[in-house]
Enzyme design. Structure first.
Site, PDB file in Angstrom:
ATOM      1  N   GLY A 401       0.791  -1.212   0.000  1.00  0.00           N
ATOM      2  CA  GLY A 401       0.000   0.000   0.000  1.00  0.00           C
ATOM      3  C   GLY A 401       0.831   1.274   0.000  1.00  0.00           C
ATOM      4  O   GLY A 401       1.955   1.323  -0.514  1.00  0.00           O
ATOM      5  N   SER A 402       0.271   2.309   0.627  1.00  0.00           N
ATOM      6  CA  SER A 402       0.874   3.648   0.575  1.00  0.00           C
ATOM      7  C   SER A 402       2.206   3.752   1.293  1.00  0.00           C
ATOM      8  O   SER A 402       2.875   4.790   1.191  1.00  0.00           O
ATOM      9  CB  SER A 402      -0.101   4.662   1.174  1.00  0.00           C
ATOM     10  OG  SER A 402      -1.293   4.711   0.434  1.00  0.00           O
ATOM     11  N   SER A 403       2.628   2.714   2.017  1.00  0.00           N
ATOM     12  CA  SER A 403       3.902   2.778   2.743  1.00  0.00           C
ATOM     13  C   SER A 403       5.083   2.988   1.803  1.00  0.00           C
ATOM     14  O   SER A 403       6.138   3.470   2.228  1.00  0.00           O
ATOM     15  CB  SER A 403       4.110   1.508   3.566  1.00  0.00           C
ATOM     16  OG  SER A 403       4.242   0.372   2.731  1.00  0.00           O
TER      17      SER A 403
END
Length: 729
Positions: A401-403
């Site tokens: 994801g956005s990590s």
């Protein structure tokens, strides 16, 4: 005139010839005897000692002595894996020992010990019956049969014919005959089969586990009547930690795994040697394995051993100091377990069964904590239990994801599609019939720069970076396509950080993750927000470490130091090697670009609109990080749930912000199928474990505990928790 007869003349000639020949023979004999005397003198004076040594032959042999394996310790000298002595019964086979002599010894020994019979095979029973019923066995195959077989197979060797004879005997042994074998017979068989597997002059462990005090005493009293048998002490591996990445060793009854036996035998191992069979124990086998004793066997001309002299007493294996802080590790495990069970209790969590946490020094690659927990089910009781799954941190991969958006922004700089401070419009994007937006802005419009994009976790900003790399500029309702090679270009950029490629961790079994081939170009946009390729937790910590340390991708590792064996068991031996950091590559970005992204990650924790501000905003230390919520399709172990849409919860970060000491990654795969909730468990786990890190750091400084001392006290951190045994393989 005097006349000579012809006969008289011939006689004189013959006498001269005989005399001449005799002189030649005498001369030749004298020469031969002289050569013989010289040769004998040479053999006796010059080579006499060599021939005496030949008669009293000696042979130096490595023997399988109970040399302790090296200890494994945490970074502060606390024992993780140790050795514990245990009583064993061994047998040493001589070159002159016959099978009948071995069988008698096995029979006598069977009266003194109870040997497990679970390894006795049907073939063993047939051989045993033939051995103890020799006459009855002979009657099962007639001489006429074998003569006929010889006639039919004239090219067969004597050995081949003998094998055919034995095969026919075995075929004709009935179950009724085998049923006459008693429990005592099985005990003899179990002992005898172990004796047969040993090498000449090398002790073979006959019974190495669960030798009772009574058995040990009985055998000790009868040693004079049991040639080659010894009651002695061996050792077994004892674990003070459940951390599975430390690995396990085989036990003597198993020995070297069959798949690797040739490689080990070529390196001087014996078949029943303990060897590392997984992870750290396997990776550093040659360091941990002790050196066997070397003995000189003095034999006579009949091959009988007259005396044995030890020329090298053997040496324990090297002690290995790991990078792990076991106190931090255990507290991190407790937190991850608690969060995992809490998530499991919330509902919509039928897919959730695991969680991971990794903490690494971003400057050295030293892994301080490697946590993996998995909810398993006991097949017999159907009860759930928590298993260690730390090896899953580098052997399993998930969408992050956005990590990974920090890498996406740096990729945009490197590909010259944005610069630090570039402002773009965050608003829903319409591509054909597909609508794409940021979670914080599903309907409105907002101008944001790269720092705000990281702080608020803008999907749209990342989509536009990917489109620009692919040679496109967004326009509402556009038909979507990207330049050929965009996928490869983006993956190469992420690989600089360690995403999608092996990290180089010093453990076997690392996975690189899964890279799919998109059926539509628009799916490449998901790659920019971490919802397409999968990454291991170890790759995530390497990625965030690369940003934290200024752009250097460091190899993660568990080995910190190699030390010589301890002299007293209390103080570590001298330092042999302190493992240095390994830099794999440097990313192509400038220091200024990296610092700019680090500021954006700091705002995730402390910015007014930071996605992790609620959890980190009141921290007493500085730090930076990135949250991630990946919307994914399930392809886990529950095959009947394939295709279910679910969410991965991810968090990465580093601290302190100014001079990072640690980087970390948290992931709860398939946490929920409810898309209407916001779950803080990843952020909470990251904060709670980071708090503990700094608390322990202060505690160790106050107690003057350091990892830099040449000699570290080896203190057992807690009671032993597991031991090597047959069931634990």
């Amino acid at each position: 005139m005097r006349k000579y007869s012809i006969r008289t003349f011939d006689s004189k000639v013959n006498q001269k010839l005989i005399s001449y020949r005799m002189n030649i023979l005498f001369f030749a004999t004298t020469i031969l005897f002289s050569l013989l005397i010289i040769r004998l003198g040479y053999l006796q004076i010059i080579n006499g000692e060599d021939y005496v040594r030949l008669l009293e032959r000696t042979e130096e042999v490595e023997i399988n002595t109970s040399t302790p394996r090296g200890r494994i310790l945490d970074r502060y000298g606390r024992i993780l894996i140790d050795n514990e002595p245990e009583n064993v019964i061994t047998y040493t086979k001589m070159q002159t020992t016959t099978l009948k002599e071995m069988f008698k010894i096995a029979t006598d020994l069977a009266r003194l010990i109870d040997q497990p019979t679970n390894k006795v095979t049907y073939h063993d029973k047939l051989d045993y019956w033939m051995f103890v019923n020799e006459e009855a066995a002979k009657e099962k195959v007639t001489e006429e049969e074998i003569l006929e077989f010889r006639k039919q197979n004239p090219k067969f060797s004597k050995n081949a014919i003998s094998q055919e004879h034995d095969r026919r005997v075995r075929e004709r042994i009935t179950d009724k005959e085998l049923a006459t074998l008693t429990d005592f017979d099985l005990n003899v068989m179990a002992i005898y089969r172990e004796m047969l597997t040993g090498y000449f002059l090398s002790p073979q462990i006959i019974k190495g586990e669960n030798v009772t005090i009574e058995e040990f005493a009985r055998v000790s009293e009868q040693l004079s009547e049991l040639p080659g048998v010894n009651a002695t002490t061996d050792w077994r591996r004892v674990h003070a930690s459940t951390l599975s990445v430390l690995g396990r060793t085989t036990i003597p009854s198993k020995g070297i795994p069959k798949s690797q036996i040739n490689a080990y035998l070529a390196r001087g191992y014996a078949r029943n040697d303990r060897v590392g069979e997984s992870y750290f124990e396997w990776q550093y086998e040659e360091l941990l394995q002790g050196q066997k004793a070397v003995v000189k066997n003095i034999t006579n001309k009949q091959g009988q051993v007259k005396d044995t002299i030890t020329t090298f007493e053997g040496e324990p294996g090297r002690d290995l100091v790991t990078t792990i802080n076991i106190e931090l590790q255990r507290k991190a495990e407790a937190i991850i377990e608690d969060k995992l069970l809490n998530l499991k209790s919330l509902g919509h969590s039928e897919l959730l069964d695991r969680a991971f946490y990794v903490m690494m020094n971003p400057n050295t690659g030293e892994l301080l904590s490697v946590v993996g927990k998995k909810i398993e089910t006991n097949k017999e009781t159907n009860e759930h239990y928590m298993a260690d799954y730390s090896y899953g941190t580098f052997s399993t991969a998930y969408e992050a994801g956005s990590s990974i958006k920090g890498a996406t922004v740096l990729m945009g700089y490197n590909e010259d599609v944005i610069t630090p401070g570039t402002v773009m419009l965050d608003a829903p994007m319409q591509i054909g019939e597909l609508t794409l937006n940021s979670l914080f802005n599903k309907h409105g419009s907002e101008m944001i720069d790269d720092l705000k994009a990281l702080e608020k976790s803008s999907n749209v900003y990342m989509f536009k970076i990917a489109m620009a790399i692919g040679g496109r500029t967004y326009a509402p309702g556009m038909r979507f396509s990207l330049a050929k090679g965009t996928l490869t270009k983006m993956r190469n950029e992420y690989a600089q950080f360690g995403l999608g490629v092996p990290t180089g961790i010093d453990l076997p079994g690392e996975a690189a993750g899964y890279q799919a081939n998109p059926d539509r170009d628009v799916k490449l946009l998901n790659l920019a927000i971490g919802q397409f390729d999968t990454y291991t937790p170890m790759q995530l910590v390497q990625y965030i470490s690369t940003i934290a340390n200024g752009g250097y991708r460091i190899q993660p590792r568990i080995l910190k130091e190699i030390r010589k064996p301890s002299n007293d068991g209390e103080i570590l031996g001298p330092l042999v090697l302190e493992v240095p950091p390994t830099i794999l590559n440097r990313i192509a970005n400038t220091e200024e670009e990296i610092d700019h992204v680090k500021e954006g990650l700091r705002r995730v924790y402390f910015g007014s609109q930071g996605s992790a501000r609620k959890v980190f905003g009141d921290a007493a230390y500085t730090a930076a990080g990135k949250t991630g919520t990946a919307q994914v399709v399930y392809y886990g172990p529950q095959h009947d749930k394939y295709g279910t849409e679910t969410i991965n919860i991810v968090h990465v970060g580093f601290a302190p912000f100014e001079n990072p000491e640690v980087a970390y990654a948290v992931i709860f795969p398939w946490a929920t199928t409810n898309f209407d909730v916001s779950l803080p468990h990843g952020n909470q786990a990251a904060r709670e474990i980071l708090d503990i890190y700094f608390e322990l750091k202060d505690q160790y400084q106050n107690e003057n505990i350091s990892t830099n001392k040449v000699q570290l006290p080896m203190t057992t951190f807690s009671e032993k928790v597991t031991e090597e045994n047959e069931e634990s393989e």
